[in-house]
Design a protein around this motif. Structure first.
Motif, PDB file in Angstrom:
ATOM      1  N   ARG A   1       0.867  -1.166   0.000  1.00  0.00           N
ATOM      2  CA  ARG A   1       0.000   0.000   0.000  1.00  0.00           C
ATOM      3  C   ARG A   1       0.906   1.219   0.000  1.00  0.00           C
ATOM      4  N   MET A   2       0.916   2.017  -1.078  1.00  0.00           N
ATOM      5  CA  MET A   2       1.889   3.085  -1.253  1.00  0.00           C
ATOM      6  C   MET A   2       1.273   4.443  -0.991  1.00  0.00           C
TER       7      MET A   2
ATOM      8  N   ILE B   1      10.025  10.830   1.162  1.00  0.00           N
ATOM      9  CA  ILE B   1      10.807  11.126   2.370  1.00  0.00           C
ATOM     10  C   ILE B   1      12.306  11.201   2.118  1.00  0.00           C
ATOM     11  N   ALA B   2      12.769  10.712   0.994  1.00  0.00           N
ATOM     12  CA  ALA B   2      14.215  10.695   0.761  1.00  0.00           C
ATOM     13  C   ALA B   2      14.474  10.559  -0.729  1.00  0.00           C
ATOM     14  N   GLU B   3      15.718  10.781  -1.086  1.00  0.00           N
ATOM     15  CA  GLU B   3      16.160  10.585  -2.460  1.00  0.00           C
ATOM     16  C   GLU B   3      17.257   9.536  -2.470  1.00  0.00           C
ATOM     17  N   GLY B   4      16.992   8.439  -3.152  1.00  0.00           N
ATOM     18  CA  GLY B   4      17.990   7.387  -3.267  1.00  0.00           C
ATOM     19  C   GLY B   4      18.870   7.594  -4.479  1.00  0.00           C
ATOM     20  N   ARG B   5      19.823   6.694  -4.659  1.00  0.00           N
ATOM     21  CA  ARG B   5      20.730   6.808  -5.794  1.00  0.00           C
ATOM     22  C   ARG B   5      20.011   6.564  -7.105  1.00  0.00           C
ATOM     23  N   TYR B   6      18.947   5.740  -7.077  1.00  0.00           N
ATOM     24  CA  TYR B   6      18.304   5.339  -8.318  1.00  0.00           C
ATOM     25  C   TYR B   6      16.855   5.831  -8.415  1.00  0.00           C
ATOM     26  N   GLY B   7      16.417   6.651  -7.480  1.00  0.00           N
ATOM     27  CA  GLY B   7      15.053   7.166  -7.531  1.00  0.00           C
ATOM     28  C   GLY B   7      14.602   7.644  -6.172  1.00  0.00           C
ATOM     29  N   GLU B   8      13.314   8.026  -6.079  1.00  0.00           N
ATOM     30  CA  GLU B   8      12.771   8.556  -4.843  1.00  0.00           C
ATOM     31  C   GLU B   8      12.379   7.423  -3.901  1.00  0.00           C
ATOM     32  N   VAL B   9      12.219   7.803  -2.615  1.00  0.00           N
ATOM     33  CA  VAL B   9      11.818   6.854  -1.579  1.00  0.00           C
ATOM     34  C   VAL B   9      10.508   7.359  -0.993  1.00  0.00           C
ATOM     35  N   ILE B  10       9.487   6.501  -0.983  1.00  0.00           N
ATOM     36  CA  ILE B  10       8.177   6.859  -0.453  1.00  0.00           C
ATOM     37  C   ILE B  10       7.839   5.906   0.678  1.00  0.00           C
ATOM     38  N   THR B  11       6.803   6.253   1.436  1.00  0.00           N
ATOM     39  CA  THR B  11       6.350   5.407   2.536  1.00  0.00           C
ATOM     40  C   THR B  11       5.171   4.557   2.081  1.00  0.00           C
TER      41      THR B  11
ATOM     42  N   LEU C   1       9.668   2.432   0.376  1.00  0.00           N
ATOM     43  CA  LEU C   1       9.841   1.795  -0.932  1.00  0.00           C
ATOM     44  C   LEU C   1      10.756   2.660  -1.789  1.00  0.00           C
ATOM     45  N   HIS C   2      11.830   2.061  -2.275  1.00  0.00           N
ATOM     46  CA  HIS C   2      12.717   2.714  -3.226  1.00  0.00           C
ATOM     47  C   HIS C   2      12.154   2.464  -4.619  1.00  0.00           C
TER      48      HIS C   2
ATOM     49  N   GLU D   1      12.111  -1.976   5.877  1.00  0.00           N
ATOM     50  CA  GLU D   1      11.459  -1.536   7.111  1.00  0.00           C
ATOM     51  C   GLU D   1      11.536  -0.013   7.219  1.00  0.00           C
ATOM     52  N   HIS D   2      10.528   0.596   7.825  1.00  0.00           N
ATOM     53  CA  HIS D   2      10.507   2.058   7.968  1.00  0.00           C
ATOM     54  C   HIS D   2      10.471   2.445   9.444  1.00  0.00           C
ATOM     55  N   GLN D   3      11.316   3.401   9.811  1.00  0.00           N
ATOM     56  CA  GLN D   3      11.334   3.993  11.141  1.00  0.00           C
ATOM     57  C   GLN D   3      11.249   5.505  10.977  1.00  0.00           C
TER      58      GLN D   3
END
Length: 855
Positions: A551-552, A558-568, A585-586, A635-637
């Motif tokens: 469920r996205m 929340i963040a920017e990864g090396r290969y795309g955005e990171v969402i909860t 989720l990356h 996992e998300h914290q």
């Protein structure tokens, strides 16, 4: 004498009692002095018992009187010698077959000798046993005998305590309650020092030791023994000399200095020695400025790191699959040259990066780890003929030692060659690695040979021919220049008359700064998909997640990864304790990944698949893939370590001893240990984090830390990405070279933040170039007054400028565990009053510059 009388008396008594043997003086005819024993039952014996008893009584009376006369004579002789003795000292002369020994003294009983006891009733027997085994001292305790070479002078006791008389000789004493009697053997007065030996040896030092010499006590039984001991000289000091016997160095040596130590010393460390060198060490005992004993031994220092560094190999021939290199003769002043490694490096970017020696291995291992360098061959250098100019073909497909020399792909790839010099001596091995550069491909003047003309007519003809050829070439070049200029002018005129818009006729291939095409270095798109599918298929079935299990929250970036955005989002699974869990989720758009990003994704995904679940790493739930999108689910914290540290600060008040934080010293040290434990695990799996900082470490609800591994940098205020350069090691800042040692540097920065409750690293520095210059000049994060030296020294050991000098994570974890046994001796968060020498800026992290949430 009394003993002889006693034996004669007992013999006579036995004869009078009528025992079964009698004494007969007529054993052989004609021999009156012959004696033997004969049985009483012999029929030739006709003498009755009365006459026999009478004759034996007369015989005993005669011999007793003779013995008494001899005893009086010896007694008178001894008195005469005693009365006429002059002041000349008596010398001890040992009787043939007997040992001369001295009483040393009464000493505390030693428990370390209980397993080595020997049965002995007299001191003389014990001394003879110890002399046979070449010990210096014999120790007696009742009927037990021990041998030793050492006497501890501090254990000396009053001689009256050794009051137990020996079993076989009541006139001598054999120890007492809790004490032992010490006697010296002939080895106690032999050449000193005794038992000279090598205690330790390093590259530049040798430690020798010997047994302590203790002079015997002057409380002796015999006056002759006392006189002999007085003639012995006391040792005042020891003189140590060192001479070189054999070395591998070609450098000139200066004479070794002499060392003098006191008589009570039993060891010395000889310093400033050369590695892999054999020395003859002599120790002389000095007695009143005279040599009274000496001993020597042979000792060698350990092999050192090879020096000087060898020159880089030179490439002399190149084919499609091989390169021939030339290796010049090598020299090593710190030991023998036993083997040489040939290392191949494939450069895949514009920055020159040094290889990590801990990851260096064979070609299959490099393929498995995704490394651009490997060992191609191990060459033997154990013979004198080996150390000459050698030509070696890299890529011939043969095996050299444990390494396979695989064929090269030299098309459009820059390949450098490095050397590793191995030196082994006495089971100790040291290795020096050198770094190749592009200069090894260049042609220098030393590659040319010059032709000279012989004097005479032939040289004049050759010179004339040469000048003619150059003149013809010059004329042709001038003609060609003007012809091409004429044609160019005509072409420009035609273009002006018929101008068209410029269009790209061929696809432009992007090139990097080093001039090599990226398309030749990275896998094609089809190969990328195949390799990614292989990695996904190798995952456990539980980690291949269906799309309906996620469920996205697509708007919660929340963040920017090396290969795309990171969402909860939410991850729904029956395997979870609560059926669902928060996740991050990356989001990867595979079609948008180009060239180098594809290779990096494969490498990072391969590293991620190696890791097992760890209590201090964010759990990796799995992947969910479709034709267009690719999701990595973790996992998300919510609470980062940086945020938790800053929120724990307390506003200062007038309380004299109020604490500056709500955190305890024990918890902060526990957090530092948990980070070290997580990084120790990933480094053991040969995985490098590269982006470690306090923003991607999270605090769980039960105050445990978890490290985010896949390189996502969280956003802060107003979707601003955090700059992590303050946490990077200098080699990562300058060359983008990441390794386990660069993670050690970043760990120390995070640990410093934990100690300063989220303080800003290098708060006064604003750009990367200033930061790099500050680090190179020796600047490090400051030591606050509430962080004590042991903990700060641990951080300094992680901030060594040279990566190889930084400690490992297993050492870090061990040292932090030691500090956890007494946390308040490592750091203390009690507030101290501000004085003239103590600024409140140092004692209160609350007042540090408020850059913490932006950096």
């Amino acid at each position: 004498m009394l003993t002889l009388l006693l034996e004669q008396y007992q013999r006579t008594v036995r004869l009078q009692r009528g025992e079964n043997k009698v004494y007969n003086s007529d054993h052989r005819p004609g021999n009156a002095n012959s004696h033997t024993w004969r049985s009483c039952n012999d029929k030739s014996n006709t003498t009755n018992n009365n006459s026999s008893n009478s004759r034996l009584t007369h015989l005993f009376t005669y011999r007793f009187g003779r013995m008494l006369h001899l005893a009086l004579f010896y007694f008178a002789t001894i008195l005469t010698l005693a009365s006429t003795q002059t002041t000349e000292q008596l010398q001890i002369v040992p009787i043939a077959g007997e040992s001369t020994f001295f009483y040393v003294g009464c000493y505390t009983a030693r428990t370390d000798l209980l397993q080595e006891s020997i049965y002995s009733k007299t001191p003389q027997t014990c001394v003879e046993i110890c002399e046979h085994q070449k010990f210096s001292y014999a120790i007696l305790s009742a009927e037990r005998c021990f041998c030793t070479n050492n006497v501890l002078s501090k254990e000396r006791q009053d001689d009256k305590l050794c009051n137990t008389r020996c079993l076989a000789n009541k006139s001598q004493y054999c120890g007492g309650v809790g004490v032992h009697s010490y006697y010296s053997t002939i080895w106690a007065t032999q050449t000193v020092p005794r038992n000279l030996r090598v205690a330790n040896a390093t590259e530049n030092t040798i430690t020798i030791a010997w047994d302590m010499h203790v002079s015997p006590s002057k409380a002796f039984v015999a006056a002759a023994e006392e006189a002999a001991i007085k003639s012995m000289k006391e040792i005042t000091n020891f003189l140590i000399r060192t001479h070189i016997l054999h070395t591998y160095s070609t450098l000139p040596f200066f004479p070794q200095p002499e060392f003098i130590v006191q008589a009570m010393e039993t060891s010395i460390e000889i310093t400033d020695l050369h590695p892999a060198t054999e020395y003859n060490i002599t120790v002389e005992a000095m007695c009143e400025q005279e040599v009274c004993g000496n001993d020597s031994l042979l000792a060698s220092t350990e092999v050192g790191v090879p020096s000087p560094p060898p020159s880089q190999p030179r490439v002399i021939r190149t084919t499609d699959s091989t390169m021939t290199i030339e290796i010049k003769p090598l020299r090593n002043d710190n030991g023998p040259i036993t083997k040489v490694l040939v290392i191949v490096e494939r450069l895949d970017d514009a920055l020159s990066q040094t290889f990590d020696t801990e990851l260096l291995g064979s070609w299959p291992k490099a393929q498995e780890d995704g490394l651009p360098y490997y060992i191609a061959a191990q060459l033997d250098y154990d013979g004198p003929e080996d150390n000459s100019i050698r030509q070696f073909i890299v890529g011939d497909g043969k095996r050299y030692g444990p390494y396979i020399n695989v064929p090269l792909n030299t098309t459009g790839v820059d390949i450098h060659f490095s050397l590793g010099v191995i030196s082994t001596l006495n089971g100790v091995t040291k290795t020096l690695y050198t770094r190749g550069s592009h200069d090894q491909h260049s042609i220098t003047l030393e590659n040319f040979t010059y032709a000279t003309f012989e004097p005479g007519r032939a040289s004049i003809i050759a010179l004339a021919v040469t000048c003619t050829v150059f003149a013809i070439c010059f004329v042709l070049s001038v003609f060609t220049y003007f012809y091409l200029r004429y044609k160019t002018c005509q072409a420009r005129g035609a273009m002006n008359r018929n101008a068209h818009e410029m269009t790209m006729q061929q696809p432009i291939i992007e090139r990097e700064n080093n001039g090599f095409m990226m398309e030749d270095e990275l896998p094609p798109a089809e190969n990328f998909r195949q390799q990614l599918d292989l990695l996904i298929s190798a995952l456990d079935a539980s980690q291949r997640l269906p799309r309906n299990a996620l469920r996205m929250n697509v708007n919660d970036v929340i963040a920017e990864g090396r290969y795309g955005e990171v969402i909860t989002g939410k991850f729904i699974s029956t395997a979870l304790p609560e059926a669902s869990a928060d996740c991050q989720l990356h989001v990867l758009a595979l079609d948008d990944l180009q060239g180098k990003e594809q290779a990096h994704l494969l490498r990072d995904f391969r590293n991620l698949s190696r890791l097992q679940r760890h209590e201090h790493l964010l759990d990796f739930y799995g992947i969910s893939a479709s034709s267009d999108w690719f999701y990595l689910v973790f996992e998300h914290q919510n609470v980062s370590l940086k945020r938790r540290l800053i929120e724990s600060r307390r506003v200062p008040s007038s309380a004299p001893m109020q604490r500056i934080t709500a955190l305890s010293e024990e918890l902060v040290l526990q957090w530092i240990y948990e980070i070290a434990s997580a990084l120790e695990y990933i480094s053991s799996c040969k995985v490098v984090h590269k982006q470690l900082c306090s923003h991607n470490i999270f605090v769980t609800a039960d105050a445990k830390l978890k490290v985010s591994l896949f390189g996502a940098i969280p956003f802060v205020q107003n979707q601003k990405k955090i700059d992590i350069t303050r946490w990077l090691a200098p080699e990562a800042l300058r060359y983008q070279h990441f390794s386990v040692k660069s993670d050690v540097w970043s760990f120390a920065c995070v640990a410093w933040e934990c100690c300063t409750l989220g303080g800003t690293l290098y708060a006064n520095i604003t750009n990367t170039q200033q930061l790099l210059e500050a680090i190179k000049s020796g600047s490090r994060p400051a030591q606050p007054t509430f962080v004590f030296q042991d903990l700060y020294q641990l951080l300094l050991n992680c901030w060594q400028l040279e990566p190889s000098e930084r400690i490992n994570f297993d050492e870090i974890a061990y040292n932090v565990r030691q500090l956890m046994t007494s946390p308040r001796h490592a750091l203390c968060f009690d507030r101290s009053a501000e004085t003239s020498d103590n600024s409140v800026l140092d004692t209160l992290p609350y007042y540090m510059p408020m850059l913490e949430m932006h950096n």
